[in-house]
Design an enzyme around this catalytic site. Structure first.
Site, short mmCIF file in Angstrom:
data_model
loop_
_atom_site.label_atom_id
_atom_site.label_comp_id
_atom_site.label_asym_id
_atom_site.label_seq_id
_atom_site.Cartn_x
_atom_site.Cartn_y
_atom_site.Cartn_z
N ARG A 193 0.82 -1.21 0.00
CA ARG A 193 0.00 0.00 0.00
C ARG A 193 0.86 1.27 0.00
O ARG A 193 0.53 2.27 -0.65
CB ARG A 193 -0.91 -0.02 1.23
CG ARG A 193 -1.89 1.13 1.27
CD ARG A 193 -2.81 1.03 2.48
NE ARG A 193 -3.86 2.02 2.44
CZ ARG A 193 -4.25 2.71 3.50
NH1 ARG A 193 -3.70 2.49 4.70
NH2 ARG A 193 -5.22 3.59 3.40
N HIS A 243 -6.10 -6.01 -1.94
CA HIS A 243 -6.95 -6.15 -0.75
C HIS A 243 -7.24 -7.61 -0.44
O HIS A 243 -8.13 -7.90 0.36
CB HIS A 243 -8.26 -5.36 -0.93
CG HIS A 243 -8.07 -3.87 -0.91
ND1 HIS A 243 -9.07 -2.97 -1.15
CD2 HIS A 243 -6.97 -3.11 -0.65
CE1 HIS A 243 -8.62 -1.73 -1.07
NE2 HIS A 243 -7.33 -1.79 -0.77
N HIS A 295 0.49 4.50 -2.43
CA HIS A 295 0.25 5.87 -1.95
C HIS A 295 1.41 6.80 -2.29
O HIS A 295 1.22 8.01 -2.38
CB HIS A 295 -0.03 5.86 -0.44
CG HIS A 295 -1.42 5.40 -0.11
ND1 HIS A 295 -2.15 5.87 0.95
CD2 HIS A 295 -2.22 4.49 -0.73
CE1 HIS A 295 -3.35 5.28 0.98
NE2 HIS A 295 -3.41 4.43 -0.03
N ASN A 332 -4.09 8.78 4.80
CA ASN A 332 -2.88 8.21 5.41
C ASN A 332 -2.83 8.29 6.93
O ASN A 332 -2.25 7.41 7.58
CB ASN A 332 -1.63 8.91 4.84
CG ASN A 332 -1.45 8.60 3.35
OD1 ASN A 332 -2.02 7.64 2.84
ND2 ASN A 332 -0.65 9.41 2.67
#
Ligand code: HEM
Length: 321
Positions: free
Chosen positions: A61, A192, A65, A93
């Site tokens: 992740r 996910h 990001h 975040n």
């Protein structure tokens, strides 16, 4: 003759002026300058994931990001300063993004072997690949040579990172603004299949009577976790994939078909729209998912890198030199 010379000269000028924008990443970038870099990163990531399985998810992740905000330039790792609001405290975040300590630790090890050579942005990209491999996910060749940004932006993070409330068309345009198509969107969302989300991220979904959520799945999250409508339990964690929470497989997609997507932006990928067929394909054949995921991670890792003399190689990842 004169016009031919003029034409050649113009082409030469055009190609010279374009040199920086053509700088390419390369998988052999550190072969001569820091040959131990990749094995050092792999060892440290494998140790971190053995200590805590969830770290694999957190590192994948982190790369996402990083890349979606200013490109894959390590901007996500910078702390706030008196003159800059960084990305760590942005909406998506804050109290959520993890793995910073692992990246700092890897960076310190690599710096002790080859000072000033390997960027934090590259370490994040390689860590994501090694994290995937460590939990049974695909591996891929990481292109290298990204440099670290001198800035970060909370505003850009708020604007560019997709939200768990997004509709399929919002997700599609968010990804397409990064040159990623719907197939990339579905494959990348397959990350996910590991990791966890806070009640904060799925409260509304499990407390609604929406038809796109399995009633028993919603009840157990609402009552057993618990994640009630009254706003308590924000930090309570649920696995994205309750079936195989720490294994990188295709059961995330099976869950979507069963209306057991944890957050809204998962379930919209299987809700009667144009991505249903991709989800079905990944349920039928996990090898297609795994290879599409790897290809999409490479594509995402190419987002606007700083190269050549742009940016810098940070000494530590949370502050500029
Ligand atoms: C499609 C748009 C996406 C949205 C709206 C989204 C949203 C979220 C949310 C809300 C969480 C839980 C945060 C929390 O509650 O603390 C999360 C976790 C996670 N996301 Fe996404 N995500 C998206 C795409 C992606 C992509 C493209 C990747 C990687 C390729 C990814 C990897 C992960 C992972 C692995 C976790 C679990 C992290 C952990 O356990 O520490 N996500 N995401």
């Amino acid at each position: 003759m004169a016009s031919r010379l003029c034409f050649t000269f113009t082409i030469l000028l055009m190609s010279l002026s374009c040199l920086p924008c053509h700088a390419q990443l390369s998988s052999t970038f550190y072969d001569r300058t820091c040959p131990s870099a990749l094995s050092t990163i792999r060892g440290a990531i494998s140790a971190a994931v053995s200590r805590e399985q969830r770290m694999a998810a957190s590192l994948i992740r982190l790369h996402f990001h990083d890349c979606f905000v200013q490109g894959c330039d390590g901007s996500v790792l910078l702390d706030d300063t008196s003159s800059m609001n960084g990305e760590k405290n942005s909406l998506n975040n804050a109290n959520s993004l993890r793995g910073f300590d692992v990246i700092e630790n890897v960076k310190a090890q690599v710096e002790s072997q080859c000072p000033g050579i390997v960027s934090c942005a590259d370490i994040v990209a390689v860590a994501a690949r090694d994290a995937s491999a460590a939990v049974g996910g695909p591996s891929w060749t990481v292109k290298l040579g990204r440099r670290d940004s001198l800035t970060a932006s909370r505003d850009l993070a708020d604007q560019n990172l997709p939200r768990f409330t997004n509709s399929l068309s919002e997700l599609t345009s968010s990804f397409s603004s990064k040159n990623l198509n719907q197939r990339d969107l579905v494959a990348l969302s397959g990350a996910h299949t590991i990791g966890q989300a806070r009640c904060f991220s799925f409260r509304d979904r499990v407390n609604s009577n929406a038809s796109d959520i399995d009633p028993e799945f919603a009840r157990s999250l609402r009552e057993d976790l618990p994640c009630p409508a009254d706003g308590s339990g924000n930090a309570n964690l649920a696995p994205f994939d309750a079936v195989t929470p720490n294994t990188f497989d295709n059961s995330y997609f099976r869950n979507l078909v069963d209306r057991k997507g944890l957050i809204q932006s998962d379930q919209v990928l299987f809700s009667g729209g144009s991505t249903d067929s991709i989800v079905n394909e990944y349920v039928r054949d996990s090898s297609i998912f795994l290879s599409d995921f790897a290809a999409a991670m490479v594509k995402m890792g190419d987002l606007n890198p700083l190269t050549g003399s742009q940016g810098e190689i940070r000494r530590v990842c949370n502050v500029v030199n």
